[in-house]
Write an enzyme that holds these catalytic residues in place. Sequence first.
Site, PDB file in Angstrom:
ATOM      1  CG  ASN A  45      38.093  41.126  53.906  1.00  0.00           C
ATOM      2  OD1 ASN A  45      38.758  41.823  54.596  1.00  0.00           O
ATOM      3  ND2 ASN A  45      38.681  40.077  52.871  1.00  0.00           N
ATOM      4  CB  CYS A  56      33.136  42.768  49.784  1.00  0.00           C
ATOM      5  SG  CYS A  56      33.875  41.666  48.465  1.00  0.00           S
ATOM      6  CD  GLU A  58      35.036  46.996  48.523  1.00  0.00           C
ATOM      7  OE1 GLU A  58      34.815  45.875  49.280  1.00  0.00           O
ATOM      8  OE2 GLU A  58      35.917  47.278  47.634  1.00  0.00           O
ATOM      9  CB  CYS A  89      34.377  42.263  43.875  1.00  0.00           C
ATOM     10  SG  CYS A  89      32.955  42.477  44.631  1.00  0.00           S
ATOM     11  CB  CYS A  92      31.554  45.843  45.930  1.00  0.00           C
ATOM     12  SG  CYS A  92      31.434  44.892  47.458  1.00  0.00           S
TER      13      CYS A  92
HETATM   14  N1  THU Z   1      37.520  41.512  49.028  1.00  0.00           N
HETATM   15  C1  THU Z   1      36.952  42.509  49.285  1.00  0.00           C
HETATM   16  O1  THU Z   1      36.549  42.742  50.572  1.00  0.00           O
HETATM   17  N2  THU Z   1      36.731  43.727  48.784  1.00  0.00           N
HETATM   18  C2  THU Z   1      37.507  44.086  47.400  1.00  0.00           C
HETATM   19  O2  THU Z   1      37.404  45.139  46.844  1.00  0.00           O
HETATM   20  C3  THU Z   1      38.198  42.857  46.911  1.00  0.00           C
HETATM   21  C4  THU Z   1      37.891  41.609  47.585  1.00  0.00           C
HETATM   22  C5  THU Z   1      37.481  40.615  49.563  1.00  0.00           C
HETATM   23  C6  THU Z   1      36.785  39.343  49.433  1.00  0.00           C
HETATM   24  C7  THU Z   1      37.586  38.136  49.986  1.00  0.00           C
HETATM   25  O3  THU Z   1      37.352  38.047  51.409  1.00  0.00           O
HETATM   26  C8  THU Z   1      38.856  38.669  49.919  1.00  0.00           C
HETATM   27  O4  THU Z   1      39.074  40.120  49.777  1.00  0.00           O
HETATM   28  C9  THU Z   1      39.690  37.808  48.765  1.00  0.00           C
HETATM   29  O5  THU Z   1      38.851  37.909  47.565  1.00  0.00           O
END
Ligand code: THU
Length: 138
Positions: A45, A56, A58, A89, A92
Amino acid sequence: MDDTTWTRLLAAARAARAHAHAPYSRFAVGAAVLDEQGRVFAGANAENAAYPQGWCAETAALAAMVSAGGRRVHAAVVVGVAADPVTPCGGCRQRLREFAADDTPVWSADLQQVRARFTLGQLLPASFGPQHLPRDPG
Ligand code: THU
């Protein structure tokens, strides 16, 4: 999927997570996808001072796969450290759906172990996908 492949995916996601740019949430995430050629692509991320512009892990992994010509996701892992297993999320899940099938495995892990095993269909049931769109819009 053989154990060696899962080990590769987990290692790649954990290595990417170490490079996460998450100064605002302090929540580092790594992800990795396996494409139809057996290649592994990872992402972390990357948050932004303009908060909604962050992306994110993913999404980053999928972007790397697509940029290298990969078009199918055969397996995915997400790595995060939290009380509950970290799952993709909603956005994603839909991005994964573009390149994966209902039975594609999506695993959640932390730095030590696999915490939960899902299929994409479990995470995003009755999904909207490419099959809903006409193939020849002309
Ligand atoms: N986040 C991800 O990169 N992937 C996930 O599956 C859940 C959330 C990140 C987004 C943000 O930068 C941080 O986690 C907090 O939400």
